[in-house]
Design a protein around this motif. Structure first.
Motif, short mmCIF file in Angstrom:
data_model
loop_
_atom_site.label_atom_id
_atom_site.label_comp_id
_atom_site.label_asym_id
_atom_site.label_seq_id
_atom_site.Cartn_x
_atom_site.Cartn_y
_atom_site.Cartn_z
N GLY A 26 -10.64 33.88 -61.29
CA GLY A 26 -11.71 34.00 -62.26
C GLY A 26 -13.09 33.83 -61.67
O GLY A 26 -14.09 34.15 -62.33
N GLY A 27 -13.15 33.36 -60.44
CA GLY A 27 -14.44 33.22 -59.76
C GLY A 27 -15.42 32.35 -60.53
O GLY A 27 -15.05 31.32 -61.10
N ALA A 28 -16.67 32.78 -60.53
CA ALA A 28 -17.72 32.02 -61.23
C ALA A 28 -17.83 32.41 -62.69
O ALA A 28 -17.97 31.56 -63.57
CB ALA A 28 -19.06 32.24 -60.52
N ARG A 29 -17.73 33.72 -63.00
CA ARG A 29 -17.98 34.20 -64.36
C ARG A 29 -16.74 34.72 -65.08
O ARG A 29 -16.81 35.02 -66.27
CB ARG A 29 -19.02 35.33 -64.33
N GLY A 30 -15.62 34.84 -64.41
CA GLY A 30 -14.44 35.43 -65.03
C GLY A 30 -13.74 34.52 -66.00
O GLY A 30 -14.15 33.37 -66.24
N LYS A 31 -12.65 35.05 -66.60
CA LYS A 31 -11.87 34.26 -67.55
C LYS A 31 -11.25 33.06 -66.85
O LYS A 31 -10.62 33.19 -65.79
CB LYS A 31 -10.77 35.15 -68.15
N ASN A 32 -11.42 31.88 -67.45
CA ASN A 32 -10.95 30.62 -66.87
C ASN A 32 -11.58 30.32 -65.53
O ASN A 32 -11.03 29.55 -64.74
CB ASN A 32 -9.42 30.61 -66.74
N GLY A 33 -12.72 30.97 -65.25
CA GLY A 33 -13.46 30.67 -64.02
C GLY A 33 -14.24 29.37 -64.13
O GLY A 33 -14.15 28.65 -65.13
N TRP A 34 -15.04 29.12 -63.12
CA TRP A 34 -15.77 27.84 -63.03
C TRP A 34 -16.71 27.67 -64.23
O TRP A 34 -16.73 26.61 -64.86
CB TRP A 34 -16.55 27.78 -61.73
N PRO A 60 -22.45 16.87 -63.19
CA PRO A 60 -23.09 17.04 -61.87
C PRO A 60 -22.61 18.27 -61.08
O PRO A 60 -23.32 18.74 -60.20
CB PRO A 60 -22.74 15.75 -61.14
N VAL A 61 -21.40 18.77 -61.40
CA VAL A 61 -20.88 19.90 -60.62
C VAL A 61 -20.98 21.21 -61.42
O VAL A 61 -20.37 22.20 -61.04
CB VAL A 61 -19.42 19.66 -60.19
N SER A 65 -6.70 27.69 -59.40
CA SER A 65 -7.55 27.66 -60.59
C SER A 65 -8.83 26.90 -60.28
O SER A 65 -8.92 26.13 -59.32
CB SER A 65 -6.80 27.01 -61.75
N ALA A 66 -9.83 27.11 -61.11
CA ALA A 66 -11.11 26.42 -60.91
C ALA A 66 -10.94 24.91 -61.04
O ALA A 66 -11.56 24.14 -60.28
CB ALA A 66 -12.12 26.94 -61.92
N MET A 67 -10.10 24.48 -61.98
CA MET A 67 -9.87 23.05 -62.15
C MET A 67 -9.19 22.44 -60.94
O MET A 67 -9.58 21.37 -60.45
CB MET A 67 -9.02 22.82 -63.41
N ASN A 68 -8.16 23.10 -60.41
CA ASN A 68 -7.47 22.58 -59.24
C ASN A 68 -8.35 22.65 -57.99
O ASN A 68 -8.22 21.82 -57.08
CB ASN A 68 -6.17 23.35 -59.01
N ALA A 69 -9.23 23.63 -57.96
CA ALA A 69 -10.18 23.70 -56.84
C ALA A 69 -11.12 22.49 -56.87
O ALA A 69 -11.42 21.89 -55.82
CB ALA A 69 -10.98 24.99 -56.91
N PHE A 70 -11.59 22.14 -58.05
CA PHE A 70 -12.43 20.94 -58.18
C PHE A 70 -11.67 19.69 -57.74
O PHE A 70 -12.21 18.83 -57.02
CB PHE A 70 -12.93 20.79 -59.61
N ARG A 71 -10.41 19.58 -58.16
CA ARG A 71 -9.62 18.41 -57.76
C ARG A 71 -9.41 18.36 -56.26
O ARG A 71 -9.46 17.28 -55.65
CB ARG A 71 -8.27 18.46 -58.48
#
Length: 264
Positions: free
Chosen positions: A221-229, A240-241, A122-128
């Motif tokens: 979800g990539g950049a623009r998809g559902k639950n994406g970044w 900042p991110v 997920s985008a959140m776990n990728a950030f973590r």
């Protein structure tokens, strides 16, 4: 007293001493249908005779059937017996069959999915992961036009930078060359792949694993998809991110310019 010559003359044995003509010799009784001699019987006649014997004898028929179905040299397979055996096994060991089926359909795919080195994230776990693991990096594979409309996440806050290498299926070798040139230590690098949507990110993650990278994750979800970044950044990610569109960048520049004008 009668003499011996008279007795012999009147005796029936007298007729045996007379020679018989060929016309008087009795001919043997002949059948109306001629049968071939035994040594001329063909294999077909023999097989017909044996089959008739088997049919007329129930005992021989059963023994013959058993020999055909159980003789491996005959090259025949008794499918009915095999199906009956399988059915009996299922009925006798239902829990064992159910366990094997569950293992094959659920456990095995789950284990293989867990053990493989490229996985969704997920985008959140990728950030973590980018925040907590020093060997993790972000790879943005979107094309130049898309990057101009929506910039990559700014990772300066984490002491990192987004690596931008557009992916093309027609030039995988060139893509790999650029990616390896951007990461000096591929064997110890964990890559989070970002596409516009899900798109080609999973293909790229698998491609990186096959070419020596430690681990690879494709962001769902990539950049623009559902639950994406872009969808979660306002609520879950620090400013900042954040990813900024061209419109947001333009409006922010105008606001800065207006502020500067009022101050002057």
């Amino acid at each position: 007293m009668t003499s011996l010559p008279i007795i012999l003359a009147s005796s029936p044995l007298r007729n045996l001493t007379k020679p018989c003509s060929t016309s008087q010799i009795p001919k043997p009784i002949q059948n109306s249908t001629k049968q071939p001699p035994i040594h001329l019987l063909t294999k077909t006649n023999l097989s017909v005779t044996i089959s008739q014997l088997i049919i007329t004898s129930p005992v021989l028929a059963s023994e013959s059937f058993d020999s055909i179905s159980s003789d491996p040299s005959s090259g025949k397979i008794d499918l009915e017996s095999i199906l009956v055996t399988i059915d009996n096994f299922f009925n006798k060991y239902p829990f064992f069959v159910a366990g094997c089926t569950f293992t094959y359909l659920v456990v095995y795919p789950a284990v293989m999915f867990y053990l493989r080195k490229y996985k969704p994230i997920s985008a959140m776990n990728a950030f973590r992961k980018l925040k907590n693991e020093s060997d993790s990096q972000l790879l943005d594979i979107r094309d130049v036009k898309t990057l101009a409309l929506l910039a990559s996440p700014n990772l300066k806050f984490l002491g990192k930078s987004s690596v931008q290498v557009p992916f093309s299926e027609n030039d995988e070798e060139g893509f790999l060359t650029k990616v390896k040139g951007s990461f000096s230590d591929a064997e110890n690098t964990v890559v989070c792949v970002l596409d516009n949507f899900d798109g080609n990110s999973s293909k790229v993650a698998e491609l990186l694993i096959k070419n020596g990278f430690k681990e690879a994750y494709y962001i769902r979800g990539g950049a623009r998809g559902k639950n994406g970044w872009l969808a979660i950044q306002e609520e879950l990610l620090p400013p900042p991110v954040h990813m900024y569109t061209a419109k947001n960048v333009k409006s922010s520049n105008n606001n800065e310019a207006s502020v500067v004008g009022t101050e002057n």
